[in-house]
Scaffold this active site. Structure first.
Site, mmCIF file in Angstrom:
data_model
loop_
_atom_site.group_PDB
_atom_site.id
_atom_site.type_symbol
_atom_site.label_atom_id
_atom_site.label_comp_id
_atom_site.label_asym_id
_atom_site.label_seq_id
_atom_site.Cartn_x
_atom_site.Cartn_y
_atom_site.Cartn_z
ATOM 1 N N ASN A 159 0.834 -1.206 0.000
ATOM 2 C CA ASN A 159 0.000 0.000 0.000
ATOM 3 C C ASN A 159 0.870 1.259 0.000
ATOM 4 O OD1 ASN A 159 0.536 -0.920 2.690
ATOM 5 N ND2 ASN A 159 -1.012 0.438 3.516
ATOM 6 N N GLU A 204 -3.046 -4.626 -2.981
ATOM 7 C CA GLU A 204 -3.537 -5.541 -4.007
ATOM 8 C C GLU A 204 -3.626 -4.855 -5.365
ATOM 9 O OE1 GLU A 204 -4.707 -4.849 -1.065
ATOM 10 O OE2 GLU A 204 -5.890 -6.462 -0.181
HETATM 11 N N1 THU Z 1 -5.245 -1.463 2.557
HETATM 12 C C1 THU Z 1 -4.695 -2.303 1.633
HETATM 13 O O1 THU Z 1 -3.563 -2.106 1.190
HETATM 14 N N2 THU Z 1 -5.429 -3.360 1.213
HETATM 15 C C2 THU Z 1 -6.707 -3.619 1.615
HETATM 16 O O2 THU Z 1 -7.346 -4.505 1.075
HETATM 17 C C3 THU Z 1 -7.290 -2.842 2.705
HETATM 18 C C4 THU Z 1 -6.563 -1.628 3.108
HETATM 19 C C5 THU Z 1 -4.464 -0.312 3.003
HETATM 20 C C6 THU Z 1 -5.049 1.015 2.633
HETATM 21 C C7 THU Z 1 -4.437 1.920 3.669
HETATM 22 O O3 THU Z 1 -3.160 2.335 3.213
HETATM 23 C C8 THU Z 1 -4.242 1.013 4.871
HETATM 24 O O4 THU Z 1 -4.364 -0.328 4.397
HETATM 25 C C9 THU Z 1 -5.224 1.243 5.989
HETATM 26 O O5 THU Z 1 -6.512 1.173 5.552
#
Ligand code: THU
Length: 157
Positions: free
Chosen positions: A61, A74
């Site tokens: 992320n 993802e």
């Molecule tokens: N996040 C992801 O990378 N994947 C997910 O499926 C859910 C949330 C990230 C987004 C944000 O940077 C952090 O997790 C907190 O929500």
């Protein structure tokens, strides 16, 4: 009137019960959490996608001070995979996460709705099920397809 139940098939496994290729994907998703840029949520997610050309593409992320501009692990991995290898098809994805306490989250991490929708499109392109491996420190869930994570999914094609 008709009532319908939608069943989501989940196999719960320990790390040692995974196949070699599943373990490699889980290892790479766990490693990818270290490359998250998450100064705001401090929640680090890693994803690893196995392609049918043998490549494994990872993503983490990436947040931004303009909050909606950030991207989940993802979709970072999926978009990078398809932008890098447009002719390859997705075979499997593993997702791992480290929480604000700096430990891997205990229960298997589940992708957000937007990521499920995005991944579903690549599964449709692949014309084959994309296995989904959700990692937690207590257990690992293996689901047979992205479709199974998104009941009543939206399709425009
Ligand atoms: N996040 C992801 O990378 N994947 C997910 O499926 C859910 C949330 C990230 C987004 C944000 O940077 C952090 O997790 C907190 O929500």
């Amino acid at each position: 009137m008709k009532e319908k139940d939608i069943v989501i098939p989940i196999v719960e496994l320990g790390y040692d019960e995974l196949s070699e290729s599943q373990r490699r994907l889980v290892d790479m998703a766990r490693e990818a959490t270290k490359r998250a840029y998450a100064p705001y949520s401090k929640f680090r997610v890693g994803a690893a996608i196995e392609l049918d050309n043998g490549e494994i593409v990872t993503g983490a992320n990436q947040e931004n001070a303009a909050f909606p501009s950030g991207t989940c692990a993802e979709r970072t991995a999926a978009y990078y995979a398809h932008a890098s290898y447009p002719d390859a098809h997705f075979k499997a994805i593993a997702i791992a996460a480290v929480g604000t306490d700096n430990n891997e989250i205990v229960e298997p991490v589940a992708p957000c709705g937007a990521c499920r929708q995005a991944l579903l499109e690549y599964e449709t392109l692949a014309k084959q099920n994309v296995e989904v491996i959700l990692v937690g420190s207590r257990a690992i869930y293996v689901l047979p397809s992205v479709r199974s994570t998104l009941p009543l999914a939206f399709f425009s094609f």
